[in-house]
Design a protein around this motif. Sequence first.
Motif, PDB file in Angstrom:
ATOM      1  N   ASP A 275      -1.752  -9.578   4.112  1.00  0.00           N
ATOM      2  CA  ASP A 275      -3.493  -9.225   4.894  1.00  0.00           C
ATOM      3  C   ASP A 275      -2.790  -7.595   5.407  1.00  0.00           C
ATOM      4  O   ASP A 275      -3.451  -6.473   4.790  1.00  0.00           O
ATOM      5  N   ASP A 276      -1.678  -8.611   6.448  1.00  0.00           N
ATOM      6  CA  ASP A 276      -1.826  -6.956   7.449  1.00  0.00           C
ATOM      7  C   ASP A 276      -0.478  -6.601   6.776  1.00  0.00           C
ATOM      8  O   ASP A 276      -0.679  -5.077   6.927  1.00  0.00           O
ATOM      9  N   MET A 277       0.558  -7.231   6.549  1.00  0.00           N
ATOM     10  CA  MET A 277       0.760  -6.636   5.779  1.00  0.00           C
ATOM     11  C   MET A 277       1.767  -6.671   4.446  1.00  0.00           C
ATOM     12  O   MET A 277       2.454  -7.226   3.745  1.00  0.00           O
ATOM     13  N   GLN A 278       1.060  -5.935   3.683  1.00  0.00           N
ATOM     14  CA  GLN A 278       0.699  -5.755   1.883  1.00  0.00           C
ATOM     15  C   GLN A 278       1.858  -5.615   0.751  1.00  0.00           C
ATOM     16  O   GLN A 278       3.351  -5.216   1.389  1.00  0.00           O
ATOM     17  N   PHE A 279       2.092  -6.208  -0.169  1.00  0.00           N
ATOM     18  CA  PHE A 279       2.703  -5.417  -0.990  1.00  0.00           C
ATOM     19  C   PHE A 279       2.174  -5.961  -2.004  1.00  0.00           C
ATOM     20  O   PHE A 279       0.971  -6.364  -2.319  1.00  0.00           O
TER      21      PHE A 279
ATOM     22  N   LEU B 211       2.056   5.652  -2.412  1.00  0.00           N
ATOM     23  CA  LEU B 211       2.942   4.759  -2.594  1.00  0.00           C
ATOM     24  C   LEU B 211       4.465   4.016  -4.112  1.00  0.00           C
ATOM     25  O   LEU B 211       5.190   4.339  -3.952  1.00  0.00           O
ATOM     26  N   CYS B 212       2.592   4.040  -4.694  1.00  0.00           N
ATOM     27  CA  CYS B 212       3.814   4.429  -6.298  1.00  0.00           C
ATOM     28  C   CYS B 212       2.519   4.805  -7.141  1.00  0.00           C
ATOM     29  O   CYS B 212       1.275   4.541  -6.748  1.00  0.00           O
ATOM     30  N   ALA B 213       2.215   4.799  -8.097  1.00  0.00           N
ATOM     31  CA  ALA B 213       1.509   5.033  -9.337  1.00  0.00           C
ATOM     32  C   ALA B 213       1.913   4.972 -10.714  1.00  0.00           C
ATOM     33  O   ALA B 213       3.672   5.526 -10.647  1.00  0.00           O
TER      34      ALA B 213
ATOM     35  N   VAL C  83       7.711  -5.716 -11.004  1.00  0.00           N
ATOM     36  CA  VAL C  83       7.665  -5.428 -10.355  1.00  0.00           C
ATOM     37  C   VAL C  83       7.033  -4.899  -8.814  1.00  0.00           C
ATOM     38  O   VAL C  83       5.556  -5.199  -8.918  1.00  0.00           O
ATOM     39  N   ALA C  84       7.662  -5.197  -6.951  1.00  0.00           N
ATOM     40  CA  ALA C  84       6.581  -5.392  -6.761  1.00  0.00           C
ATOM     41  C   ALA C  84       7.331  -4.257  -5.026  1.00  0.00           C
ATOM     42  O   ALA C  84       8.681  -3.992  -5.468  1.00  0.00           O
ATOM     43  N   PHE C  85       6.334  -3.620  -4.918  1.00  0.00           N
ATOM     44  CA  PHE C  85       6.227  -2.434  -3.878  1.00  0.00           C
ATOM     45  C   PHE C  85       5.975  -2.713  -2.460  1.00  0.00           C
ATOM     46  O   PHE C  85       5.069  -3.202  -1.859  1.00  0.00           O
TER      47      PHE C  85
END
Length: 264
Positions: free
Chosen positions: A13-17, A120-122, A90-92
């Motif tokens: 929620d507030d600290m997402q990945f 962040l990523c694409a 893979v997670a960011f």
Amino acid sequence: MNAHEIDYRLYGDDMQFVEIELDPYESVVAEAGGMMMMDDGIVMETVFGDGSSAGKGLLSRLVGAGKRLLTGESLFMTVFTNQGSGKRRVAFAAPYPGKIIPVDLNEFGGKLICQKDSFLCAAKGVSVGIEFQRKLGAGFFGGEGFIMQKLEGDGLAFLHAGGTIHRRDLQPGETLRIDTGCLVAMTKDVDYDIEYVGNIKTAFFGGEGLFLATVTGPGAVWVQSLPFSRLADRVLAAAPSAGGRSVGEGSILGGIGDWLDGDD
């Protein structure tokens, strides 16, 4: 330009990945240091620029790296490629409290303009470049400087911003006034400028700064409720080294500790 077609899922929620699922030989490009975890079979490669110039000459890669340097980002990015036989993930992770915004560039004419540190990523194939503000006032006083990031392509990109993120769709001629630090991103047809807050007393004692950003439709605008700069200012102001005080929240030794430290 054909970006890789990736699948994703957001967690938290507030600290997402964001967890991205890659088919064999699919790739995702991300800011250096953004990776949280990845499955076996995914290979990392550090590249100049955003990786969209892979297979091109050295000059093209140097130009891509130079664009990133102008926006204050690292010269390098990391490409994650699934070299296994099945699907891999893979997670960011978000760098500070806030929200991750998935954006399909196809829906916005293949281009999005955003603040310099929001990417962040694409999917591989999305180009991360620079966007010069054509108006000198917006460039020098707009909070994000003369240069902003530009995302171009036909794939998915993921942005991150602080607090709660609100999307506002503007009609032609509709204008929204925003704190300069709260503007996250806008579509290519949105007109961006700055305006003076109105009078000297409001500018110096109102706590909102000297200028506001004005965005005029048509197009979509994303706004954040807690810019990182505002959060950092509050943390620094409360730090004992900057004159703030430790109040000992939740500790029965808080007052005793202050007495031992010499505080009143």
